[in-house]
Design a protein around this motif. Structure first.
Motif, PDB file in Angstrom:
ATOM      1  N   ARG A 134       3.148  40.972 -30.568  1.00 14.44           N
ATOM      2  CA  ARG A 134       4.309  41.327 -30.022  1.00 14.44           C
ATOM      3  C   ARG A 134       5.005  42.424 -30.289  1.00 14.44           C
ATOM      4  NH1 ARG A 134       9.763  40.689 -31.553  1.00 14.44           N
ATOM      5  NH2 ARG A 134       9.065  41.089 -33.671  1.00 14.44           N
ATOM      6  N   GLU A 135       4.935  43.093 -31.561  1.00 13.05           N
ATOM      7  CA  GLU A 135       5.609  44.281 -31.800  1.00 13.05           C
ATOM      8  C   GLU A 135       4.981  45.506 -31.006  1.00 13.05           C
ATOM      9  OE1 GLU A 135       4.626  46.289 -35.825  1.00 13.05           O
ATOM     10  OE2 GLU A 135       6.822  45.684 -36.213  1.00 13.05           O
ATOM     11  N   ALA A 136       3.786  45.458 -30.986  1.00 14.32           N
ATOM     12  CA  ALA A 136       3.114  46.611 -30.241  1.00 14.32           C
ATOM     13  C   ALA A 136       3.510  46.285 -28.692  1.00 14.32           C
ATOM     14  CB  ALA A 136       1.625  46.338 -30.352  1.00 14.32           C
ATOM     15  N   ALA A 137       3.402  45.247 -28.241  1.00 12.73           N
ATOM     16  CA  ALA A 137       3.722  45.095 -26.805  1.00 12.73           C
ATOM     17  C   ALA A 137       5.289  45.417 -26.405  1.00 12.73           C
ATOM     18  CB  ALA A 137       3.401  43.634 -26.431  1.00 12.73           C
ATOM     19  N   LEU A 138       6.095  45.334 -27.171  1.00 10.53           N
ATOM     20  CA  LEU A 138       7.438  45.695 -26.841  1.00 10.53           C
ATOM     21  C   LEU A 138       7.468  47.257 -27.024  1.00 10.53           C
ATOM     22  CD1 LEU A 138       9.617  43.039 -29.150  1.00 10.53           C
ATOM     23  CD2 LEU A 138       9.500  43.330 -26.523  1.00 10.53           C
ATOM     24  N   PRO A 167     -10.299  37.179 -31.903  1.00  8.57           N
ATOM     25  CA  PRO A 167     -10.966  36.864 -33.051  1.00  8.57           C
ATOM     26  C   PRO A 167     -12.172  37.544 -33.306  1.00  8.57           C
ATOM     27  CG  PRO A 167     -10.768  34.913 -31.370  1.00  8.57           C
ATOM     28  CD  PRO A 167     -10.230  36.222 -30.931  1.00  8.57           C
ATOM     29  N   ASP A 168     -12.552  37.863 -34.468  1.00  9.02           N
ATOM     30  CA  ASP A 168     -13.858  38.332 -34.890  1.00  9.02           C
ATOM     31  C   ASP A 168     -14.187  39.571 -33.994  1.00  9.02           C
ATOM     32  OD1 ASP A 168     -14.786  35.094 -35.301  1.00  9.02           O
ATOM     33  OD2 ASP A 168     -13.975  36.342 -36.959  1.00  9.02           O
ATOM     34  N   GLY A 169     -13.256  40.213 -33.536  1.00  5.70           N
ATOM     35  CA  GLY A 169     -13.396  41.517 -32.796  1.00  5.70           C
ATOM     36  C   GLY A 169     -14.093  41.147 -31.162  1.00  5.70           C
ATOM     37  N   GLY A 170     -14.182  40.039 -30.733  1.00  7.47           N
ATOM     38  CA  GLY A 170     -14.776  39.445 -29.512  1.00  7.47           C
ATOM     39  C   GLY A 170     -13.525  38.873 -28.882  1.00  7.47           C
ATOM     40  N   ILE A 171     -13.893  39.051 -27.398  1.00  9.60           N
ATOM     41  CA  ILE A 171     -13.069  38.641 -26.425  1.00  9.60           C
ATOM     42  C   ILE A 171     -12.839  37.076 -26.180  1.00  9.60           C
ATOM     43  CG2 ILE A 171     -11.912  38.705 -23.852  1.00  9.60           C
ATOM     44  CD1 ILE A 171     -13.011  41.635 -23.942  1.00  9.60           C
ATOM     45  N   GLU A 172     -14.227  36.687 -26.372  1.00 10.70           N
ATOM     46  CA  GLU A 172     -14.716  35.080 -26.287  1.00 10.70           C
ATOM     47  C   GLU A 172     -13.622  34.363 -27.005  1.00 10.70           C
ATOM     48  OE1 GLU A 172     -18.045  32.693 -25.179  1.00 10.70           O
ATOM     49  OE2 GLU A 172     -19.018  34.824 -24.564  1.00 10.70           O
ATOM     50  N   GLY A 173     -13.227  33.248 -26.630  1.00  9.13           N
ATOM     51  CA  GLY A 173     -12.248  32.362 -27.443  1.00  9.13           C
ATOM     52  C   GLY A 173     -10.956  32.945 -27.694  1.00  9.13           C
ATOM     53  N   SER A 174     -10.532  33.981 -27.089  1.00  7.90           N
ATOM     54  CA  SER A 174      -9.253  34.481 -27.378  1.00  7.90           C
ATOM     55  C   SER A 174      -8.218  33.529 -27.017  1.00  7.90           C
ATOM     56  CB  SER A 174      -9.201  35.847 -26.657  1.00  7.90           C
ATOM     57  OG  SER A 174      -9.176  35.766 -25.408  1.00  7.90           O
ATOM     58  N   ARG A 175      -6.861  33.625 -27.409  1.00  4.65           N
ATOM     59  CA  ARG A 175      -5.896  32.854 -27.217  1.00  4.65           C
ATOM     60  C   ARG A 175      -4.825  33.639 -26.591  1.00  4.65           C
ATOM     61  NH1 ARG A 175      -1.604  31.001 -30.526  1.00  4.65           N
ATOM     62  NH2 ARG A 175      -2.800  32.045 -32.373  1.00  4.65           N
ATOM     63  N   HIS A 176      -3.994  33.171 -25.552  1.00  5.26           N
ATOM     64  CA  HIS A 176      -3.089  34.067 -24.997  1.00  5.26           C
ATOM     65  C   HIS A 176      -1.690  33.819 -25.869  1.00  5.26           C
ATOM     66  CE1 HIS A 176      -0.755  36.102 -22.163  1.00  5.26           C
ATOM     67  NE2 HIS A 176       0.387  35.059 -22.132  1.00  5.26           N
ATOM     68  N   LEU A 177      -1.173  34.916 -26.446  1.00 10.18           N
ATOM     69  CA  LEU A 177       0.023  34.971 -27.100  1.00 10.18           C
ATOM     70  C   LEU A 177       1.312  35.058 -26.514  1.00 10.18           C
ATOM     71  CD1 LEU A 177      -1.420  37.272 -30.174  1.00 10.18           C
ATOM     72  CD2 LEU A 177      -1.252  34.758 -29.899  1.00 10.18           C
ATOM     73  N   GLY A 178       1.462  35.843 -25.501  1.00  6.88           N
ATOM     74  CA  GLY A 178       2.414  36.128 -24.757  1.00  6.88           C
ATOM     75  C   GLY A 178       2.496  37.464 -23.883  1.00  6.88           C
ATOM     76  N   VAL A 205       5.239  40.459 -21.781  1.00  9.05           N
ATOM     77  CA  VAL A 205       6.313  41.495 -21.488  1.00  9.05           C
ATOM     78  C   VAL A 205       6.346  41.679 -20.006  1.00  9.05           C
ATOM     79  CG1 VAL A 205       7.721  43.351 -21.752  1.00  9.05           C
ATOM     80  CG2 VAL A 205       6.439  42.473 -23.876  1.00  9.05           C
ATOM     81  N   LYS A 206       7.592  41.405 -19.243  1.00  9.41           N
ATOM     82  CA  LYS A 206       7.519  41.673 -17.940  1.00  9.41           C
ATOM     83  C   LYS A 206       8.526  43.015 -17.474  1.00  9.41           C
ATOM     84  CE  LYS A 206       7.960  39.505 -13.331  1.00  9.41           C
ATOM     85  NZ  LYS A 206       8.422  38.187 -12.658  1.00  9.41           N
ATOM     86  N   LEU A 207       8.087  43.867 -16.929  1.00  7.30           N
ATOM     87  CA  LEU A 207       9.008  44.961 -16.917  1.00  7.30           C
ATOM     88  C   LEU A 207       9.884  44.780 -15.648  1.00  7.30           C
ATOM     89  CD1 LEU A 207       6.578  48.198 -16.968  1.00  7.30           C
ATOM     90  CD2 LEU A 207       7.951  47.181 -18.764  1.00  7.30           C
ATOM     91  N   PRO A 208      11.248  45.272 -15.435  1.00  3.62           N
ATOM     92  CA  PRO A 208      11.884  46.249 -16.289  1.00  3.62           C
ATOM     93  C   PRO A 208      12.364  45.762 -17.817  1.00  3.62           C
ATOM     94  CG  PRO A 208      13.338  45.379 -14.845  1.00  3.62           C
ATOM     95  CD  PRO A 208      12.167  44.730 -14.463  1.00  3.62           C
ATOM     96  N   ASP A 209      12.333  44.434 -17.960  1.00  2.00           N
ATOM     97  CA  ASP A 209      12.708  44.020 -19.310  1.00  2.00           C
ATOM     98  C   ASP A 209      11.935  44.268 -20.499  1.00  2.00           C
ATOM     99  OD1 ASP A 209      14.979  42.675 -17.924  1.00  2.00           O
ATOM    100  OD2 ASP A 209      13.933  41.049 -17.500  1.00  2.00           O
ATOM    101  N   VAL A 210      12.354  44.717 -21.524  1.00  2.00           N
ATOM    102  CA  VAL A 210      11.675  44.924 -22.563  1.00  2.00           C
ATOM    103  C   VAL A 210      12.023  43.706 -23.575  1.00  2.00           C
ATOM    104  CG1 VAL A 210      11.161  46.490 -24.462  1.00  2.00           C
ATOM    105  CG2 VAL A 210      11.800  47.277 -22.366  1.00  2.00           C
ATOM    106  N   THR A 211      11.440  42.501 -23.221  1.00  2.00           N
ATOM    107  CA  THR A 211      11.726  41.231 -23.755  1.00  2.00           C
ATOM    108  C   THR A 211      10.297  40.751 -23.962  1.00  2.00           C
ATOM    109  OG1 THR A 211      13.817  41.199 -22.840  1.00  2.00           O
ATOM    110  CG2 THR A 211      12.972  39.045 -23.739  1.00  2.00           C
ATOM    111  N   TRP A 212      10.332  39.868 -25.291  1.00  2.00           N
ATOM    112  CA  TRP A 212       9.010  39.165 -25.351  1.00  2.00           C
ATOM    113  C   TRP A 212       9.102  37.898 -24.894  1.00  2.00           C
ATOM    114  CZ3 TRP A 212       3.846  39.774 -26.660  1.00  2.00           C
ATOM    115  CH2 TRP A 212       3.339  38.906 -27.081  1.00  2.00           C
ATOM    116  N   LEU A 213       8.113  37.328 -24.222  1.00  2.00           N
ATOM    117  CA  LEU A 213       7.956  35.978 -23.553  1.00  2.00           C
ATOM    118  C   LEU A 213       6.802  35.460 -24.224  1.00  2.00           C
ATOM    119  CD1 LEU A 213       8.193  37.125 -19.723  1.00  2.00           C
ATOM    120  CD2 LEU A 213      10.051  36.173 -21.081  1.00  2.00           C
ATOM    121  N   THR A 214       7.111  34.284 -24.927  1.00  2.00           N
ATOM    122  CA  THR A 214       6.172  33.139 -25.290  1.00  2.00           C
ATOM    123  C   THR A 214       5.220  32.581 -24.186  1.00  2.00           C
ATOM    124  OG1 THR A 214       7.392  31.527 -25.409  1.00  2.00           O
ATOM    125  CG2 THR A 214       7.594  32.915 -27.354  1.00  2.00           C
ATOM    126  N   SER A 215       4.370  32.257 -24.539  1.00  2.00           N
ATOM    127  CA  SER A 215       3.758  31.087 -23.534  1.00  2.00           C
ATOM    128  C   SER A 215       4.371  30.092 -22.805  1.00  2.00           C
ATOM    129  CB  SER A 215       2.393  30.470 -23.957  1.00  2.00           C
ATOM    130  OG  SER A 215       1.342  31.466 -24.433  1.00  2.00           O
TER     131      SER A 215
END
Length: 290
Positions: free
Chosen positions: A142-146, A172-183, A185-195
């Motif tokens: 979240r912090e990095a995305a913002l 997880p474990d350095g792999g893309i498989e099994g990854s989970r979507h966290l949230g 950001v949609k420009l122009p807003d610098v606002t975190w959006l959860t799922s």
């Protein structure tokens, strides 16, 4: 006439109709004019014209990157047979814009991501996705995305990046498989959006496009299919997605207020209408869903 022959005749007829009005490739002047109208001022880097293809390389005056516009003839193939050709076009403006702004903001993007968040530029011209980020830590994602959104927003000249997205998933474990979507950001807003925020935004857009253009989101709740009033036999079975299979199946209700003050809901499953000729998100909206 048997079924296969009938289909073949229909396909050939469709091809004939398509080609009856077929034209030729556009010349360089026409491509330059269209690019200027769509994307803004530009200068010509190079251009070439042939009978079946025209290509122009342009430099965007506002942000300095180069992109291509092309006009060419595409072959129409049906069941391996050629039925002539028709004019097509290509434009790499969006792809090159994405790459250019990411390169211009590279130092800030890398600083925001640090060593524990990875990002990729998604340069597909047909997608709203601009960056995809991966992290093992949700808070850091979240912090990095913002931070990345702030850096990219500084590159958002003439609002060209409006509507573009930054997605954050786990890795997880350095792999893309099994990854989970966290949230996201949609420009122009610098606002975190959860799922959950994303789902609400999506169904609000559906409501405004297909029910009431002034629909206002009110709330959401989880319930059962039996509460919808829908017929289980008319539920669209979409491969790779969850859909109701019984009265007890979980369903999410998104409630909206229509412009006349009435309240209605849209559910998170597709439903056949017009004798199974089409389908849409299930709703108890009293007006006509378009």
């Amino acid at each position: 006439m048997n079924g296969k022959r009938k289909i073949a005749v229909l396909l050939v007829s469709a091809a004939a109709l398509m080609l009856s009005g077929c034209g030729s490739v556009k010349n360089a002047s026409a491509l330059i004019g269209e690019a200027s109208r769509q994307h803004g001022d530009c200068t010509v880097v190079s251009q070439s014209e042939a009978e079946d293809r025209t290509k122009v390389v342009l430099r965007d005056s506002l942000q300095g990157f180069e992109y291509e516009v092309t006009s060419y003839m595409s072959e129409l193939l049906i069941d391996g047979s050629s039925f002539g050709s028709y004019p097509s076009s290509g434009d790499t403006f969006v792809s090159e814009l994405k790459k250019a702004v990411a390169e211009n903001a590279k130092v800030a993007l890398e600083a925001a991501c640090g060593d524990d968040v990875r990002y990729e530029v998604f340069a597909d011209r047909n997608s709203e996705l601009l960056l995809r980020m991966y992290t093992a830590n949700e808070e850091r994602g979240r912090e990095a995305a913002l931070g990345c959104a702030k850096a990219l927003q500084e590159q958002n000249r003439n609002n060209r990046l409006d509507g573009m997205m930054i997605y954050v998933d786990t890795e997880p474990d350095g792999g893309i498989e099994g990854s989970r979507h966290l949230g996201s950001v949609k420009l122009p807003d610098v606002t975190w959006l959860t799922s959950e925020d994303e789902d609400i935004m999506y169904f609000t857009e559906i409501a405004r496009q297909h029910t009431d253009k002034d629909a206002v989101f009110l709330r959401k709740r989880d319930g059962k299919f039996s509460e919808t009033g829908a017929d289980i036999e008319k539920v669209v079975c979409t491969l790779g997605s969850d859909y109701p299979t019984s009265a007890e199946s979980p369903v999410t209700f998104y409630y909206f207020r229509a412009s006349d003050g009435s309240e209605y809901f849209i559910c998170d499953f597709n439903y056949y209408v017009d004798k199974h000729s089409s389908f849409q998100w299930y709703s108890d909206y009293k007006g006509r869903m378009e």
